[in-house]
Write a protein that holds these residues in place. Structure first.
Motif, mmCIF file in Angstrom:
data_model
loop_
_atom_site.group_PDB
_atom_site.id
_atom_site.type_symbol
_atom_site.label_atom_id
_atom_site.label_comp_id
_atom_site.label_asym_id
_atom_site.label_seq_id
_atom_site.Cartn_x
_atom_site.Cartn_y
_atom_site.Cartn_z
ATOM 1 N N THR A 33 110.567 -4.098 -49.504
ATOM 2 C CA THR A 33 110.155 -4.887 -50.672
ATOM 3 C C THR A 33 110.619 -6.325 -50.538
ATOM 4 N N LEU A 34 111.815 -6.523 -50.005
ATOM 5 C CA LEU A 34 112.362 -7.861 -49.823
ATOM 6 C C LEU A 34 111.514 -8.693 -48.867
ATOM 7 N N ILE A 35 111.276 -8.181 -47.671
ATOM 8 C CA ILE A 35 110.533 -8.984 -46.689
ATOM 9 C C ILE A 35 109.059 -9.115 -47.077
ATOM 10 N N HIS A 36 108.507 -8.081 -47.720
ATOM 11 C CA HIS A 36 107.104 -8.139 -48.126
ATOM 12 C C HIS A 36 106.909 -9.182 -49.223
ATOM 13 N N THR A 37 107.834 -9.233 -50.166
ATOM 14 C CA THR A 37 107.761 -10.218 -51.247
ATOM 15 C C THR A 37 107.874 -11.632 -50.699
ATOM 16 N N LEU A 38 108.818 -11.848 -49.783
ATOM 17 C CA LEU A 38 108.971 -13.168 -49.170
ATOM 18 C C LEU A 38 107.709 -13.576 -48.418
ATOM 19 N N SER A 39 107.123 -12.637 -47.704
ATOM 20 C CA SER A 39 105.895 -12.915 -46.965
ATOM 21 C C SER A 39 104.782 -13.370 -47.906
ATOM 22 N N VAL A 65 113.500 -8.362 -56.582
ATOM 23 C CA VAL A 65 114.290 -8.139 -55.382
ATOM 24 C C VAL A 65 115.035 -9.407 -54.977
ATOM 25 N N LEU A 66 114.529 -10.560 -55.417
ATOM 26 C CA LEU A 66 115.157 -11.837 -55.092
ATOM 27 C C LEU A 66 116.026 -12.385 -56.210
ATOM 28 N N ILE A 67 115.687 -12.032 -57.476
ATOM 29 C CA ILE A 67 116.396 -12.667 -58.596
ATOM 30 C C ILE A 67 117.289 -11.719 -59.386
ATOM 31 N N LYS A 102 116.875 -9.542 -62.131
ATOM 32 C CA LYS A 102 116.856 -9.656 -63.595
ATOM 33 C C LYS A 102 116.811 -8.308 -64.310
ATOM 34 N N THR A 103 116.370 -7.267 -63.628
ATOM 35 C CA THR A 103 116.180 -5.972 -64.275
ATOM 36 C C THR A 103 117.032 -4.914 -63.598
ATOM 37 N N ASN A 104 116.920 -3.677 -64.094
ATOM 38 C CA ASN A 104 117.712 -2.593 -63.507
ATOM 39 C C ASN A 104 117.097 -2.048 -62.221
ATOM 40 N N ARG A 105 115.930 -2.575 -61.822
ATOM 41 C CA ARG A 105 115.360 -2.127 -60.543
ATOM 42 C C ARG A 105 116.223 -2.606 -59.386
ATOM 43 N N PHE A 106 116.703 -3.837 -59.492
ATOM 44 C CA PHE A 106 117.618 -4.401 -58.493
ATOM 45 C C PHE A 106 118.744 -5.090 -59.244
ATOM 46 N N SER A 107 119.921 -4.496 -59.185
ATOM 47 C CA SER A 107 121.050 -5.015 -59.965
ATOM 48 C C SER A 107 121.502 -6.382 -59.489
ATOM 49 N N LYS A 108 121.171 -6.727 -58.252
ATOM 50 C CA LYS A 108 121.517 -8.049 -57.721
ATOM 51 C C LYS A 108 120.378 -8.540 -56.847
ATOM 52 N N GLY A 109 119.948 -9.789 -57.063
ATOM 53 C CA GLY A 109 118.900 -10.365 -56.244
ATOM 54 C C GLY A 109 119.437 -10.829 -54.902
ATOM 55 N N PHE A 110 118.576 -10.816 -53.886
ATOM 56 C CA PHE A 110 118.997 -11.232 -52.547
ATOM 57 C C PHE A 110 119.449 -12.687 -52.539
#
Length: 606
Positions: free
Chosen positions: A488-494, A593-595, A597-605
């Motif tokens: 998800t991280l690399i795909h979002t950045l792409s 995944v970068l920021i 803000k939600t409980n999906r990712f407790s910390k953004g990259f």
């Protein structure tokens, strides 16, 4: 106005727009591709490593199809490994030339309603002659009206079958004449079908709901009959082509069924003991080592040779086979091809396989840019950016996902259908090899691993050694939580970079492609345009930092927030790309995944 029932269809850079059964739209009519033209004139490039490509594509086809059969309980045979001999790769014509086209398509679906009296007529797939005599411009009931195409279709989620809107009258059978009742034209679920003869003969006759008939699955499934779902047959719907892109390693001398295992084993130093025992003439020559290993593998396939070789050599052959079996057990088919593609593109295995320049080498001696690049890498947690001037890739259409694409549902299994050649009892894949340029972005491996630790997906202390981080990422299994997070991280950045590409590369987003390398925390963005304008060369040399300028601000907000960030963190307004650009059909994307803000990712990259 006369309506064409068949059209010729050229293809330019969007090569996955021509696949058997794919729907295209022309002048408000939907068509379905029914014939593909081969590249008889040899206009396209040749595939360098046909054996490697065939094995990779066949493994993907069989895995997806067999998973569908098992999940839905379909009464089909699995595709076995032995069926590889019945699999062919099919180069097809990608460029339009004089009097030459890539494909033919005919009207689909073959269901129509009179604009004036609503007379409804639906043709079965095998009613070719009857449809040839059908006149769009003249209602068969003589009302003087013309017909419009009905593009709504019935889809069974249990077995994957798709049918025209139709009905059957037990009284008048095949002679029944139908009327489509559309009180609300924009609410197809409310439509009904009325048998005109029954309505005239029986005052108590009630029109039938268009989805009244159930699907009996045509012996495809053990499931009980079920209701259909209504779908609309437009371009990009119902049939979704599955396109895989892989590196066409530019050397045919070591074509081998074992090539990917050999490449991976060399990278992981699995063959060091074997090479100590049976040293190559030049262990530093990548090509010679592969050929050397292949010679021993060839021995293992020949019983006569194995009976005659000395015991020590035989022991070396057995050692080599054991090493390959270990690699096969440790890495699934998709991941090791993906890993090897990255290693070839990055030059990790051999510099002579790819023409790659790192940004560090490009700015060497320039103190100002070296300082700026150091700050850039720290801000965006990037290890290195490489420019690849001449990449050999192959894009291949391996089949279609049929019906609803519920990728947002956990454990959703699509109805994948290979491209069958029933006449020859075989499977085919349409392929186009091409040369292009691109940029490889390698994230900082330690930063990625430490981010996974922060998310609670890895239970260990922070890492600071790159080799240790590389091994951790290499060991991620496809389907695990940590694998999904990195993907998800690399795909979002792409996607973020591709959506900003036109400002800096001169390439619109629909002229770009992407390849994701999850186990390497890297991604490649390349040009898919048939005319290479050198956009990635320009941005690499002149505007790399500008491309990222403001990117953090862009991902903070979406015009559809707060619903976008609260639900999935990705939508057409912020991250989605055209389906023929995105390698994953806009799945596994999330700004969060970068920021964080939600409980999906407790910390953004970032």
């Amino acid at each position: 106005m006369a309506v064409n029932k068949n059209i010729s269809y050229p293809v330019n850079s969007a090569l996955f727009h021509v696949v058997d059964n794919l729907i295209i739209s022309r002048e408000n009519i939907s068509f379905k591709v029914n014939k593909i033209f081969p590249d008889d004139d040899k206009d396209n490039l040749n595939v360098n490593n046909e054996l490697r490509l065939k094995k990779y594509l066949f493994n993907e086809i069989s895995k997806r199809y067999n998973t569908r059969i098992q999940y839905y309980g379909l009464l089909f045979n699995n595709i076995s490994k032995s069926f590889l001999k019945n699999f062919e790769i099919f180069p097809y014509k990608i460029y339009q030339s004089k009097n030459s086209f890539s494909a033919l398509a005919n009207v689909y679906p073959k269901a129509f309603a009179c604009r004036k009296c609503n007379h409804f007529i639906s043709f079965k797939e095998n009613e070719y002659e009857k449809f040839d005599h059908f006149d769009f411009d003249n209602c068969e009931l003589g009302c003087g009206g013309s017909y419009e195409q009905i593009i709504q279709m019935k889809f069974c989620e249990k077995c994957g079958s798709i049918e025209n809107l139709s009905s059957y009258c037990k009284v008048h059978k095949n002679n029944a004449k139908w009327k489509l009742l559309r009180d609300d034209k924009f609410q197809p679920i409310t439509w009904k079908l009325e048998c005109l003869d029954c309505s005239r003969e029986n005052n108590n006759y009630a029109p039938k709901d268009i989805l009244a008939q159930k699907c009996y699955h045509n012996n495809r499934s053990n499931e009980d009959p079920s209701r259909y779902t209504l779908l609309t047959a437009t371009e990009g719907s119902i049939f979704h082509p599955i396109v895989l892109t892989t590196v066409d390693i530019p050397n045919t001398d070591y074509d081998s069924l074992y090539l990917d295992y050999i490449l991976l084993g060399l990278y992981l130093h699995k063959f060091d003991e074997f090479l100590d025992r049976e040293p190559c003439k030049d262990n530093d020559d990548h090509k010679q080592v592969i050929l050397h290993i292949n010679n021993f593998l060839d021995m293992s396939q020949n019983e006569v040779v194995m009976d005659k070789i000395d015991p020590n050599t035989k022991k070396s052959v057995e050692m080599l086979l054991d090493l390959l079996n270990e690699l096969e057990e440790e890495f699934d088919n998709y991941s090791f091809v993906n890993i090897n593609d990255h290693m070839v593109l990055s030059g990790s295995l051999s510099k002579d396989l790819i023409d790659s320049v790192s940004y560090n080498d490009f700015i060497k001696g320039n103190e100002k840019l070296t300082k700026e690049y150091g700050s850039f890498k720290k801000i965006y947690k990037i290890e290195q950016v490489n420019y690849l001037s001449n990449i050999n890739l192959v894009s291949a259409v391996i089949g279609l996902n049929v019906g609803l694409n519920k990728f947002y549902e956990e454990d959703f299994v699509p109805h994948f259908e290979p491209i069958w050649d029933y006449k020859n009892e075989s499977i085919r894949s349409y392929v186009v090899p091409f040369e292009t340029e691109g940029l490889m972005f390698n994230l900082d491996k330690c930063e990625v691993v430490n981010w996974l630790i922060d998310l609670g997906l890895l239970d260990m202390e922070y890492v600071s050694e790159e080799d240790f981080a590389v091994n951790i990422l290499m060991g991620m299994q496809n389907g695990s939580e940590e694998y999904y997070a990195v993907k998800t991280l690399i795909h979002t950045l792409s996607h973020i970079l591709i959506r900003r590409s036109s400002l800096y590369t001169g390439l619109e987003e629909d002229s770009c492609g992407e390849m994701l390398f999850v186990n390497s925390a890297s991604f490649l963005i390349y040009s898919s345009s048939s005319i290479n304008i050198g956009g990635f060369s320009f941005v690499f040399e002149n505007a790399l930092f500008d491309w990222f300028e403001g990117i953090k601000r862009d991902i903070e907000d979406c015009s559809l927030d707060p619903s976008c960030i609260q639900e999935t963190g990705a939508c057409f307004s912020c991250l989605y790309l055209p389906e023929y650009v995105c390698s994953e059909f806009n799945m596994d994307l999330d700004r969060d995944v970068l920021i964080g803000k939600t409980n999906r990712f407790s910390k953004g990259f970032w």
